[in-house]
Design an enzyme around this catalytic site. Structure first.
Site, PDB file in Angstrom:
ATOM      1  NE  ARG A  33      -1.827  -2.286   2.688  1.00 43.62           N
ATOM      2  CZ  ARG A  33      -1.415  -3.800   2.993  1.00 43.62           C
ATOM      3  NH1 ARG A  33      -2.897  -3.555   2.293  1.00 43.62           N
ATOM      4  NH2 ARG A  33      -0.107  -4.566   3.222  1.00 43.62           N
ATOM      5  CB  THR A  34       3.453   2.894   2.054  1.00 46.75           C
ATOM      6  OG1 THR A  34       3.117   1.930   3.544  1.00 46.75           O
ATOM      7  CG2 THR A  34       3.932   3.811   2.560  1.00 46.75           C
ATOM      8  CE  LYS A  63      27.302  -4.076  -6.361  1.00 44.68           C
ATOM      9  NZ  LYS A  63      27.660  -2.761  -7.421  1.00 44.68           N
ATOM     10  NE  ARG A  84       6.606   0.463   4.819  1.00 43.02           N
ATOM     11  CZ  ARG A  84       6.012  -0.143   4.753  1.00 43.02           C
ATOM     12  NH1 ARG A  84       5.851  -1.414   4.604  1.00 43.02           N
ATOM     13  NH2 ARG A  84       4.771   0.493   5.207  1.00 43.02           N
ATOM     14  CG  HIS A  90       3.476   4.013   8.969  1.00 39.93           C
ATOM     15  ND1 HIS A  90       3.695   4.439   7.416  1.00 39.93           N
ATOM     16  CD2 HIS A  90       3.095   2.341   8.217  1.00 39.93           C
ATOM     17  CE1 HIS A  90       3.234   4.090   6.477  1.00 39.93           C
ATOM     18  NE2 HIS A  90       3.002   2.806   6.326  1.00 39.93           N
TER      19      HIS A  90
HETATM   20  N1   CP Z   1      -0.608   0.093   5.856  1.00 39.02           N
HETATM   21  C1   CP Z   1       0.939  -0.091   5.459  1.00 39.02           C
HETATM   22  O1   CP Z   1       1.993   0.033   5.448  1.00 39.02           O
HETATM   23  O2   CP Z   1       0.984  -1.181   3.912  1.00 39.02           O
HETATM   24  P1   CP Z   1       1.999  -1.601   3.472  1.00 39.02           P
HETATM   25  O3   CP Z   1       3.189  -2.035   4.687  1.00 39.02           O
HETATM   26  O4   CP Z   1       2.386  -2.898   2.224  1.00 39.02           O
HETATM   27  O5   CP Z   1       2.988  -0.622   3.046  1.00 39.02           O
END
Ligand code: CP
Length: 307
Positions: free
Chosen positions: A58-59, A86, A108, A136
């Site tokens: 999603r993100t 590497k 992320r 998040h």
């Molecule tokens: N909600 C969320 O962060 O989903 P993803 O891990 O798929 O990005």
């Protein structure tokens, strides 16, 4: 219009005014996304680079789409086929991406504090797409947007967050955001995953679903983060579902117009029953849709914050 900050690393440090500005701007972008022509030239000439050191559906997809809808160039680095394997450090990788002209770095990472670290070393705007168990922020912003859109306002609502709070960056960001906007927050789950010490954040803590869900306006279910846990937080997933899974029967304790939310990915039959996840109270896919407008708003508002 711009935010008071160059980066979006967390909700904890974000002002209530900036949260309001993001939600208001996202509303405008949601209208645009409903049109035949969804692309706007607002950020033409800018460049967005996604650096995802952990899996995402999603993100990552919605940041890519958000960047494209705003007409930025966008590149997503696949860490497994990059020079990270590497031995290149995170900072060197980000500096090289910046040398190629990145205006926005979406990161992320499994380590808490990664986004904050990069933000202090980069001229580009750094956006936290999830750092370890810390925050998040764009997930919380899309959750706040969804609640506000559905309920009209957040102030005064009772929000129950259920599950693995201890390891959940989604829960942390939502707790900060919901409290800033005047909601009452309840945390529910096994004491091993929802320690009573979390009360210091200004929330109520419950171990029994029926008590915590009583008259709730919003129920936010969380995935058990097995990738961040050792063993022994609960006996088995069967017993977890029996005690803390959201079923249609348990939903009865909440208000009739309760909204059921989940950030995804869901583990059906572990934290949530399929008939509830797909049922009339669920707004889970609307959360995903709203994530696009919210991420457009974040990119757009950060574009005006460079020195
Ligand atoms: N909600 C969320 O962060 O989903 P993803 O891990 O798929 O990005």
């Amino acid at each position: 219009m711009s935010l008071q900050t160059k980066d979006l690393t967390g909700i904890k440090e974000l002002s209530t005014g900036d949260i309001g500005l993001i939600l208001e701007t996202a509303s405008g972008f949601k209208d645009i996304l409903g049109r035949d022509i969804k692309k706007v030239p607002a950020l033409r000439g800018k460049t967005t680079v996604n650096m995802f050191y952990e899996p995402s559906t999603r993100t990552r997809t919605s940041f890519e789409l958000a960047a494209k809808r705003l007409s930025t160039d966008v590149i997503s680095i696949s860490v497994s086929t990059s020079s990270v394997v590497k031995g290149e450090t995170l900072e060197d990788t980000a500096r090289n991406v910046e040398a190629l002209g990145a205006d926005f770095i979406v990161i992320r990472h499994s380590c808490s504090g990664t986004a904050d670290f990069l933000a202090r070393h980069m001229r580009a705007s750094v956006i936290n797409a999830g750092d370890g168990t810390n925050e998040h922020p764009t997930q919380a912003l899309l959750d706040l947007f969804t609640i506000q859109e559905k309920k009209g306002q957040i102030k005064g609502l009772t929000v129950a967050i259920v599950g693995d709070i201890l390891h959940s960056r989604v829960a942390k960001s939502n707790i900060y955001g919901l409290l800033k906007l005047g909601a009452r927050v309840r945390l529910i789950g096994p004491p091993t995953l929802v320690p009573a010490s979390l009360k210091a954040l200004g929330v109520e803590v419950y171990s029994a679903m029926h008590d915590g869900l009583r008259d709730a306006d919003i129920i936010m279910m969380l995935r058990i983060q097995t990738e961040r846990q050792g063993k022994g937080f609960f006996p088995s997933t069967v017993e977890y579902f029996r005690n803390w899974g959201l079923t249609a029967a348990r939903l009865e304790a909440a208000r009739k117009d309760v909204l059921v939310m989940h950030p995804g990915p869901m583990n059906r039959g572990v934290e949530i029953a399929s008939d509830v996840a797909d049922g009339p109270r669920s707004v889970i896919l609307e959360q995903v849709t709203n994530g696009l407008a919210v991420r457009m708003a974040v990119l757009y508002l950060l574009s005006g914050t460079k020195q």
